[in-house]
Design an enzyme around this catalytic site. Sequence first.
Site, PDB file in Angstrom:
ATOM      1  N   ASN A 146       0.796  -1.234   0.000  1.00  0.00           N
ATOM      2  CA  ASN A 146       0.000   0.000   0.000  1.00  0.00           C
ATOM      3  C   ASN A 146       0.830   1.288   0.000  1.00  0.00           C
ATOM      4  O   ASN A 146       0.392   2.301  -0.525  1.00  0.00           O
ATOM      5  CB  ASN A 146      -1.009   0.002   1.157  1.00  0.00           C
ATOM      6  N   GLU A 243       4.897  -4.152  11.970  1.00  0.00           N
ATOM      7  CA  GLU A 243       3.906  -3.105  11.689  1.00  0.00           C
ATOM      8  C   GLU A 243       2.746  -3.791  10.989  1.00  0.00           C
ATOM      9  O   GLU A 243       2.812  -4.065   9.794  1.00  0.00           O
ATOM     10  CB  GLU A 243       4.515  -2.023  10.779  1.00  0.00           C
ATOM     11  N   CYS A 277      -3.320   0.845   6.784  1.00  0.00           N
ATOM     12  CA  CYS A 277      -3.312   0.052   8.025  1.00  0.00           C
ATOM     13  C   CYS A 277      -3.975   0.770   9.197  1.00  0.00           C
ATOM     14  O   CYS A 277      -4.691   0.165   9.980  1.00  0.00           O
ATOM     15  CB  CYS A 277      -1.871  -0.276   8.396  1.00  0.00           C
ATOM     16  N   GLU A 457       8.300   2.811  14.035  1.00  0.00           N
ATOM     17  CA  GLU A 457       8.996   3.467  12.937  1.00  0.00           C
ATOM     18  C   GLU A 457       8.894   4.962  13.172  1.00  0.00           C
ATOM     19  O   GLU A 457       7.946   5.432  13.803  1.00  0.00           O
ATOM     20  CB  GLU A 457       8.378   3.063  11.590  1.00  0.00           C
TER      21      GLU A 457
HETATM   22  N1  LIG Z   1       1.224  -1.124  10.540  1.00  0.00           N
HETATM   23  C1  LIG Z   1       1.715  -0.653   9.415  1.00  0.00           C
HETATM   24  O1  LIG Z   1       2.560   0.236   9.379  1.00  0.00           O
HETATM   25  C2  LIG Z   1       1.209  -1.196   8.093  1.00  0.00           C
HETATM   26  C3  LIG Z   1       1.467  -0.475   6.925  1.00  0.00           C
HETATM   27  C4  LIG Z   1       0.997  -0.968   5.713  1.00  0.00           C
HETATM   28  C5  LIG Z   1       0.258  -2.152   5.661  1.00  0.00           C
HETATM   29  N2  LIG Z   1       0.015  -2.839   6.812  1.00  0.00           N
HETATM   30  C6  LIG Z   1      -0.803  -4.066   6.779  1.00  0.00           C
HETATM   31  O2  LIG Z   1      -0.412  -4.858   5.665  1.00  0.00           O
HETATM   32  C7  LIG Z   1      -1.516  -5.644   5.213  1.00  0.00           C
HETATM   33  C8  LIG Z   1      -1.637  -5.525   3.712  1.00  0.00           C
HETATM   34  O3  LIG Z   1      -0.433  -5.784   3.090  1.00  0.00           O
HETATM   35  P1  LIG Z   1      -0.093  -7.165   2.363  1.00  0.00           P
HETATM   36  O4  LIG Z   1      -1.335  -7.756   1.807  1.00  0.00           O
HETATM   37  O5  LIG Z   1       1.030  -6.890   1.456  1.00  0.00           O
HETATM   38  O6  LIG Z   1       0.392  -8.056   3.591  1.00  0.00           O
HETATM   39  P2  LIG Z   1       1.030  -9.531   3.559  1.00  0.00           P
HETATM   40  O7  LIG Z   1       1.212  -9.911   4.979  1.00  0.00           O
HETATM   41  O8  LIG Z   1       0.264 -10.421   2.676  1.00  0.00           O
HETATM   42  O9  LIG Z   1       2.451  -9.336   2.828  1.00  0.00           O
HETATM   43  C9  LIG Z   1       3.402  -8.411   3.316  1.00  0.00           C
HETATM   44  C10 LIG Z   1       4.778  -8.828   2.820  1.00  0.00           C
HETATM   45  O10 LIG Z   1       5.150 -10.066   3.404  1.00  0.00           O
HETATM   46  C11 LIG Z   1       5.609 -10.968   2.396  1.00  0.00           C
HETATM   47  N3  LIG Z   1       5.325 -12.325   2.867  1.00  0.00           N
HETATM   48  C12 LIG Z   1       4.180 -13.022   2.732  1.00  0.00           C
HETATM   49  N4  LIG Z   1       4.286 -14.219   3.365  1.00  0.00           N
HETATM   50  C13 LIG Z   1       5.529 -14.260   3.909  1.00  0.00           C
HETATM   51  C14 LIG Z   1       6.230 -15.226   4.693  1.00  0.00           C
HETATM   52  N5  LIG Z   1       5.670 -16.378   5.048  1.00  0.00           N
HETATM   53  N6  LIG Z   1       7.496 -14.945   5.085  1.00  0.00           N
HETATM   54  C15 LIG Z   1       8.089 -13.775   4.747  1.00  0.00           C
HETATM   55  N7  LIG Z   1       7.462 -12.819   4.006  1.00  0.00           N
HETATM   56  C16 LIG Z   1       6.194 -13.049   3.596  1.00  0.00           C
HETATM   57  C17 LIG Z   1       4.845 -10.532   1.155  1.00  0.00           C
HETATM   58  O11 LIG Z   1       5.456 -10.995  -0.018  1.00  0.00           O
HETATM   59  C18 LIG Z   1       4.885  -9.018   1.315  1.00  0.00           C
HETATM   60  O12 LIG Z   1       6.123  -8.493   0.892  1.00  0.00           O
HETATM   61  C19 LIG Z   1      -2.716  -5.089   5.941  1.00  0.00           C
HETATM   62  O13 LIG Z   1      -3.080  -5.950   6.999  1.00  0.00           O
HETATM   63  C20 LIG Z   1      -2.228  -3.757   6.488  1.00  0.00           C
HETATM   64  O14 LIG Z   1      -2.927  -3.312   7.614  1.00  0.00           O
HETATM   65  C21 LIG Z   1       0.482  -2.384   8.016  1.00  0.00           C
HETATM   66  C1  LIG Z   2       0.881   7.753   6.015  1.00  0.00           C
HETATM   67  N1  LIG Z   2      -0.219   7.090   6.701  1.00  0.00           N
HETATM   68  C2  LIG Z   2      -1.479   7.541   6.131  1.00  0.00           C
HETATM   69  C3  LIG Z   2      -0.202   7.479   8.116  1.00  0.00           C
HETATM   70  C4  LIG Z   2      -0.164   5.642   6.521  1.00  0.00           C
HETATM   71  C5  LIG Z   2       1.003   4.937   7.138  1.00  0.00           C
HETATM   72  C6  LIG Z   2       1.161   3.511   6.649  1.00  0.00           C
HETATM   73  C7  LIG Z   2      -0.052   2.660   6.780  1.00  0.00           C
HETATM   74  O1  LIG Z   2      -0.498   1.841   5.999  1.00  0.00           O
END
Ligand SMILES: NC(=O)c1ccc[n+]([C@@H]2O[C@H](COP(=O)([O-])OP(=O)(O)OC[C@H]3O[C@@H](n4cnc5c(N)ncnc54)[C@H](O)[C@@H]3O)[C@@H](O)[C@H]2O)c1
Ligand SMILES: C[N+](C)(C)CCCC=O
Length: 483
Positions: A146, A243, A277, A457
């Site tokens: 994202n 995260e 997220c 972060e």
């Molecule tokens: N808290 C935060 O800062 C933050 C920011 C952005 C997105 N997110 C979260 O991310 C999710 C959406 O992103 P997504 O669909 O890419 O998530 P995802 O967990 O499917 O994938 C994230 C990353 O992990 C890798 N991955 C997948 N399985 C793995 C494994 N077994 N071992 C190592 N790496 C692996 C993927 O290839 C990708 O690069 C949402 O739940 C969102 O809330 C959190």
């Molecule tokens: C920049 N925002 C909007 C705070 C998003 C941080 C990363 C979350 O997905």
Amino acid sequence: MQSLSETDGLIMFILEIYLLFIPILGRVIATFLCSGEKEVDLAVQSAKAAFKIWRKKSGMERSRILLEAARIIRERKDEIATVETINNGKSVFEARLDIDTSWQCLEYYAGLAASMGGEHVQLPGGSFGYTRREPLGVCVGIGAWNYPFQIASWKSAPALACGNAMVFKPSPFTPVSTLLLAEIYTEAGVPPGLFNVVQGGAATGQFLCQHRDVAKVSFTGSVPTGKKIMELASKGVKPVTLELGGKSPLIIFSDCDIENAVRGAMMANFLTQGEVCCNGTRVFVQREILDKFTEEVVKQTKKIKIGDPLEEDTRMGPLINRSHLQHVLGFIEQAKNEGAKVLCGGDLCVPEDPKLKDGYYMTPCVLGNCKDGMTCVKEEIFGPVMSILSFDTEAEVLERANDTNFGLAAGVFTRDIQRAHRVVAELQAGVCYINNYNVSPVELPFGGYKMSGFGRENGRVTIEYYSQLKTICVEMGDVESVF
Ligand SMILES: NC(=O)c1ccc[n+]([C@@H]2O[C@H](COP(=O)([O-])OP(=O)(O)OC[C@H]3O[C@@H](n4cnc5c(N)ncnc54)[C@H](O)[C@@H]3O)[C@@H](O)[C@H]2O)c1
Ligand SMILES: C[N+](C)(C)CCCC=O
């Protein structure tokens, strides 16, 4: 080789090549090779070699190079934002804001690089001790789709400022913009290999987490993957930063400035097509203003311009891929079945421009009549879907807001300053907003409570997650042995 189950039907792994679909047009624009165990090892070894040079540099020297990288990002902002938009689908207007928070992050840690240090402690008899803040070594960054460029910047800037090297794996859905970051670091003068990018999905990520020369893993993604990463890292006793996802509450009290509260709710739900997220997707509105607030939020949501995200006035582009679009629409169907009322949007959208007909567009949705037990209120949808719930008292809304396993963010809108601080003190969330939402100054730490993860972060504290403390005890007298 990647397994077909990871492809989600969108990126098709054929042997070790995958096809990259772009959300705007819904068609293939590139093919990529996945990094296997051998490539991951090569990346880690080259990062290890670069680390040996980088760790010896002074903070000032590292700072200068990070500042140069920040300058190049600023200079190339429009180009990077365009690549991000083509790859992710978010509006180019928003992508530029992501690039801003990226170079700002590099500047911020460049500013801290020279002042990282330990302390001196006087001991009896003229002896003394001191601590050194040292880098960890080769750190791994694994990103979600994202905020591809921003995630890579938010991880690499503190890592590099502390003297580490980083091997980064972007999501296979958005592999492109991180390569620009690697190019920029190289141009700015980091030793070759200090920031390496490997491409691929789960298998590549696993190779990274298991590699014996990797000192730390910083992960951004979903809760289920975060659990797997933690398990893998535990085998090598590697520290992790997680995260993860969220289902954050946004509490609107009746004494708020309603126009600002509506703007805040839009910011909390519809950035990056709702694929954020920390989005405040559970919007609790005090009953006295429920109708007025809802009417205005629906009016504003209907005005969001959906379409080609490369056009200047577009504010919502396509979702990341077809299966995610269907997943989000499925939540809306389920919400209807469970008694929620669709107040606007929630449909597939085919923009007028014929070239966009196969893209993954939908209209942003506001759901009314939501109740705490509904699936749309409990689960992370990760799409443009706002759920509105009503409440009567502060105590009641706090209890309901905290009744979730997630704890990434929360927001409150009120003109009562005492109430605002009282409420955020009780909210179980790592990031709380008062009278705003989803702003992200890099000076402030970002990260979750509960199942939304741990570690942070941004902000000064992140230095602690990318360094380790060495204690040195210096004897100035004779050894007093007990033997
Ligand atoms: N808290 C935060 O800062 C933050 C920011 C952005 C997105 N997110 C979260 O991310 C999710 C959406 O992103 P997504 O669909 O890419 O998530 P995802 O967990 O499917 O994938 C994230 C990353 O992990 C890798 N991955 C997948 N399985 C793995 C494994 N077994 N071992 C190592 N790496 C692996 C993927 O290839 C990708 O690069 C949402 O739940 C969102 O809330 C959190
Ligand atoms: C920049 N925002 C909007 C705070 C998003 C941080 C990363 C979350 O997905």
